[in-house]
Scaffold this motif. Structure first.
Motif, PDB file in Angstrom:
ATOM      1  N   CYS A 103       0.834  -1.381  -0.044  1.00 15.50           N
ATOM      2  CA  CYS A 103      -0.093  -0.011  -0.096  1.00 15.50           C
ATOM      3  C   CYS A 103       1.030   1.365   0.213  1.00 15.50           C
ATOM      4  O   CYS A 103       0.765   2.204  -0.831  1.00 15.50           O
ATOM      5  N   SER A 104       1.905   1.285   1.108  1.00 14.70           N
ATOM      6  CA  SER A 104       2.839   2.433   1.078  1.00 14.70           C
ATOM      7  C   SER A 104       3.389   2.949  -0.213  1.00 14.70           C
ATOM      8  O   SER A 104       4.090   2.302  -0.768  1.00 14.70           O
ATOM      9  N   GLY A 105       3.075   4.356  -0.399  1.00 15.81           N
ATOM     10  CA  GLY A 105       4.091   4.753  -1.506  1.00 15.81           C
ATOM     11  C   GLY A 105       3.250   4.243  -3.074  1.00 15.81           C
ATOM     12  O   GLY A 105       3.908   5.022  -3.966  1.00 15.81           O
ATOM     13  N   PHE A 106       2.116   3.741  -3.088  1.00 14.63           N
ATOM     14  CA  PHE A 106       1.587   3.279  -4.321  1.00 14.63           C
ATOM     15  C   PHE A 106       0.229   3.750  -4.378  1.00 14.63           C
ATOM     16  O   PHE A 106      -0.678   3.513  -3.262  1.00 14.63           O
ATOM     17  N   SER A 107      -0.283   4.308  -5.585  1.00 14.21           N
ATOM     18  CA  SER A 107      -1.737   4.638  -5.770  1.00 14.21           C
ATOM     19  C   SER A 107      -2.251   3.216  -6.161  1.00 14.21           C
ATOM     20  O   SER A 107      -1.623   2.226  -6.566  1.00 14.21           O
ATOM     21  N   ARG A 108      -3.580   3.309  -6.137  1.00  7.93           N
ATOM     22  CA  ARG A 108      -4.517   2.195  -6.824  1.00  7.93           C
ATOM     23  C   ARG A 108      -4.157   1.995  -8.307  1.00  7.93           C
ATOM     24  O   ARG A 108      -4.032   0.706  -8.569  1.00  7.93           O
ATOM     25  N   GLU A 109      -3.933   2.903  -9.155  1.00  5.00           N
ATOM     26  CA  GLU A 109      -3.383   2.775 -10.374  1.00  5.00           C
ATOM     27  C   GLU A 109      -2.041   2.138 -10.851  1.00  5.00           C
ATOM     28  O   GLU A 109      -1.708   1.336 -11.294  1.00  5.00           O
ATOM     29  N   ASP A 110      -1.217   2.565  -9.714  1.00  7.42           N
ATOM     30  CA  ASP A 110       0.169   1.921  -9.589  1.00  7.42           C
ATOM     31  C   ASP A 110       0.053   0.656  -9.477  1.00  7.42           C
ATOM     32  O   ASP A 110       0.639  -0.207 -10.093  1.00  7.42           O
ATOM     33  N   THR A 111      -0.765   0.102  -8.381  1.00  8.92           N
ATOM     34  CA  THR A 111      -0.943  -1.228  -8.091  1.00  8.92           C
ATOM     35  C   THR A 111      -1.479  -2.154  -9.237  1.00  8.92           C
ATOM     36  O   THR A 111      -0.984  -3.000  -9.514  1.00  8.92           O
ATOM     37  N   GLU A 112      -2.553  -1.475  -9.881  1.00 11.80           N
ATOM     38  CA  GLU A 112      -3.238  -2.097 -10.947  1.00 11.80           C
ATOM     39  C   GLU A 112      -1.935  -2.490 -12.166  1.00 11.80           C
ATOM     40  O   GLU A 112      -1.899  -3.480 -12.695  1.00 11.80           O
ATOM     41  N   TYR A 113      -1.171  -1.610 -12.457  1.00 13.46           N
ATOM     42  CA  TYR A 113      -0.263  -1.639 -13.437  1.00 13.46           C
ATOM     43  C   TYR A 113       0.735  -2.708 -13.033  1.00 13.46           C
ATOM     44  O   TYR A 113       1.307  -3.777 -13.848  1.00 13.46           O
ATOM     45  N   GLN A 114       1.210  -2.704 -11.651  1.00 17.86           N
ATOM     46  CA  GLN A 114       1.885  -3.804 -11.090  1.00 17.86           C
ATOM     47  C   GLN A 114       1.483  -5.146 -11.448  1.00 17.86           C
ATOM     48  O   GLN A 114       2.326  -5.899 -11.829  1.00 17.86           O
ATOM     49  N   LEU A 115       0.203  -5.395 -11.017  1.00 13.25           N
ATOM     50  CA  LEU A 115      -0.603  -6.486 -11.366  1.00 13.25           C
ATOM     51  C   LEU A 115      -0.592  -6.943 -12.696  1.00 13.25           C
ATOM     52  O   LEU A 115      -0.338  -7.984 -13.224  1.00 13.25           O
ATOM     53  N   ILE A 116      -0.804  -5.865 -13.504  1.00 12.94           N
ATOM     54  CA  ILE A 116      -0.939  -6.529 -14.857  1.00 12.94           C
ATOM     55  C   ILE A 116       0.433  -6.726 -15.553  1.00 12.94           C
ATOM     56  O   ILE A 116       1.006  -7.754 -16.276  1.00 12.94           O
ATOM     57  N   ASP A 117       1.699  -6.011 -15.063  1.00 10.88           N
ATOM     58  CA  ASP A 117       3.020  -6.434 -15.274  1.00 10.88           C
ATOM     59  C   ASP A 117       3.455  -7.890 -14.704  1.00 10.88           C
ATOM     60  O   ASP A 117       3.951  -8.761 -15.592  1.00 10.88           O
ATOM     61  N   MET A 118       3.108  -7.967 -13.519  1.00  6.46           N
ATOM     62  CA  MET A 118       3.396  -9.621 -13.029  1.00  6.46           C
ATOM     63  C   MET A 118       2.645 -10.663 -14.000  1.00  6.46           C
ATOM     64  O   MET A 118       3.133 -11.839 -13.857  1.00  6.46           O
ATOM     65  N   GLN A 119       1.360 -10.372 -14.138  1.00  3.61           N
ATOM     66  CA  GLN A 119       0.620 -11.437 -14.910  1.00  3.61           C
ATOM     67  C   GLN A 119       1.429 -11.720 -16.287  1.00  3.61           C
ATOM     68  O   GLN A 119       1.569 -12.819 -16.636  1.00  3.61           O
ATOM     69  N   ILE A 120       1.701 -10.637 -16.688  1.00  7.21           N
ATOM     70  CA  ILE A 120       2.389 -10.842 -18.216  1.00  7.21           C
ATOM     71  C   ILE A 120       3.597 -11.663 -18.015  1.00  7.21           C
ATOM     72  O   ILE A 120       4.042 -12.598 -18.694  1.00  7.21           O
ATOM     73  N   LEU A 121       4.236 -11.530 -16.708  1.00  9.73           N
ATOM     74  CA  LEU A 121       5.847 -11.960 -16.529  1.00  9.73           C
ATOM     75  C   LEU A 121       5.790 -13.252 -15.976  1.00  9.73           C
ATOM     76  O   LEU A 121       6.806 -13.925 -15.695  1.00  9.73           O
ATOM     77  N   GLY A 122       4.344 -13.955 -15.907  1.00 10.75           N
ATOM     78  CA  GLY A 122       4.432 -15.018 -15.250  1.00 10.75           C
ATOM     79  C   GLY A 122       4.715 -15.434 -13.558  1.00 10.75           C
ATOM     80  O   GLY A 122       4.821 -16.588 -13.122  1.00 10.75           O
ATOM     81  N   ILE A 123       4.212 -14.117 -12.838  1.00 14.09           N
ATOM     82  CA  ILE A 123       4.724 -14.304 -11.571  1.00 14.09           C
ATOM     83  C   ILE A 123       2.966 -14.441 -11.008  1.00 14.09           C
ATOM     84  O   ILE A 123       2.191 -13.630 -11.346  1.00 14.09           O
ATOM     85  N   GLU A 124       2.863 -15.354 -10.075  1.00 12.76           N
ATOM     86  CA  GLU A 124       1.654 -15.912  -9.526  1.00 12.76           C
ATOM     87  C   GLU A 124       1.402 -15.698  -8.093  1.00 12.76           C
ATOM     88  O   GLU A 124       0.349 -15.964  -7.747  1.00 12.76           O
TER      89      GLU A 124
END
Length: 323
Positions: A103-124
């Motif tokens: 949570c700390s230091g990240f907006s909801r939008e930041d979090t969403e893009y992190q989730l998208i990136d991780m899904q593309i990169l195969g992190i589960e």
């Protein structure tokens, strides 16, 4: 494969946590840590994430004559790249990497893009955390547009898993859902009013979908066992993985209890107070952690999770004795 599958057999799994390198330092140091510890067959490796910080430095523009040096406040991330590093090392070593999502230091939008990136990169697999307050703040303040509590972050991840973006838009393809764990505190979080309330917070996270908990580091197994029992009494039945960190430096005798709000049992404190060098502390730290881990393993803990900062060689020595 999710974390529960990785640690579900009868033996106590070996796992550990690493920090991403400081900006510009490359990942060779992380490779050396993994190379040093992979002989003990780690089931997964956590990698921490870090918020941006404000730093003060000379103003990057001409300054008026006769005025003292002007400084400006700049926002920097000292340890960027957690997600990219996790993906690279997971592919290189074939060991699941578990990034922290904060949570700390990240907006909801930041979090969403992190989730998208991780899904593309195969992190589960993820570890969801509120994270520490900013150094310049007297208390935790959510980032504008961000989350105040881990439970709110869980809500966003759960909705993402169900195929919804944060703005309510439906995904065309929702992809592989994330599995996640959360932190828990045998000696309570520093901001919790008491341990009972802290355990209720933990139960709320489990009820929201956390599949396991990883504890803050501790040195008194009795407190861990009592914590687990209180969790079970309240209906928390997920694995509770003990977090272990061997002491390795004289400075840690005072820094660790203050930083992590944990107590040293009297027998450990007695031995530490005899120490005069870092090597003395390292020897006591290894000896204590070997005994601590053997007792935890005898009680059937699902995994031992080691915090590696300043302790890689000690962890290798401990693992060699207990695995």
């Amino acid at each position: 494969m999710n974390i529960l599958d990785l640690i579900k057999d009868s033996s106590t799994a070996f796992t550990f946590e690493v920090l991403p390198p400081l900006k510009g330092n490359g990942i060779d140091g992380l490779r050396r840590t993994i190379d040093r510890l992979r002989e003990f067959a780690p089931r997964y490796i956590n990698i921490t994430n870090h918020r941006s910080e404000y730093v003060y430095g000379p103003a990057p523009f001409p300054q008026p004559e006769g005025v003292g040096e002007l400084v400006v406040r700049q926002r920097v991330r000292r340890r960027p790249g957690s997600i990219a590093i996790a993906a690279a090392l997971q592919r290189e070593y074939g060991i699941p990497l578990v990034p922290h999502l904060l949570c700390s230091g990240f907006s909801r939008e930041d979090t969403e893009y992190q989730l998208i990136d991780m899904q593309i990169l195969g992190i589960e697999n993820l570890l969801l955390l509120r994270g520490d307050k900013a150094k310049e703040d007297p208390y935790y303040r959510p980032t504008p547009g961000g989350h105040s509590h881990t439970t709110e972050l869980q809500g966003q991840v759960n909705r993402f898993n169900e195929g919804w973006f944060d703005d309510g838009t439906r995904m065309n393809h929702k992809g592989t859902p994330f599995h996640y764990g959360v932190a828990c505190y045998p000696e309570k979080h520093e901001e919790a009013p008491n341990l009972e309330q802290d355990i209720r917070y933990f139960k709320q996270k489990v009820d929201n979908g956390a599949e396991y908990g990883v504890t803050q580091l501790f040195y008194d197994n009795a407190k861990y066992f009592a914590f687990v029992q209180r969790c079970r009494d309240l209906g928390i039945n997920v694995p509770i993985i003990p977090g272990i960190k061997p002491l390795a430096k004289l400075s840690q005798i005072t820094v660790v209890p203050r930083t992590f709000r944990c107590d040293f049992p009297e027998p450990l404190a007695h031995e530490l107070l005899k120490c005069r060098t870092d090597e003395d502390v390292r020897h006591v730290g290894v000896e204590w952690c070997v005994a601590q881990c053997r007792e935890l393993m005898a009680h059937g803990v699902p995994s031992l999770h080691f915090y590696t900062v300043s302790a890689v060689e000690s962890i290798a020595e401990i693992a060699r004795q207990i695995y």
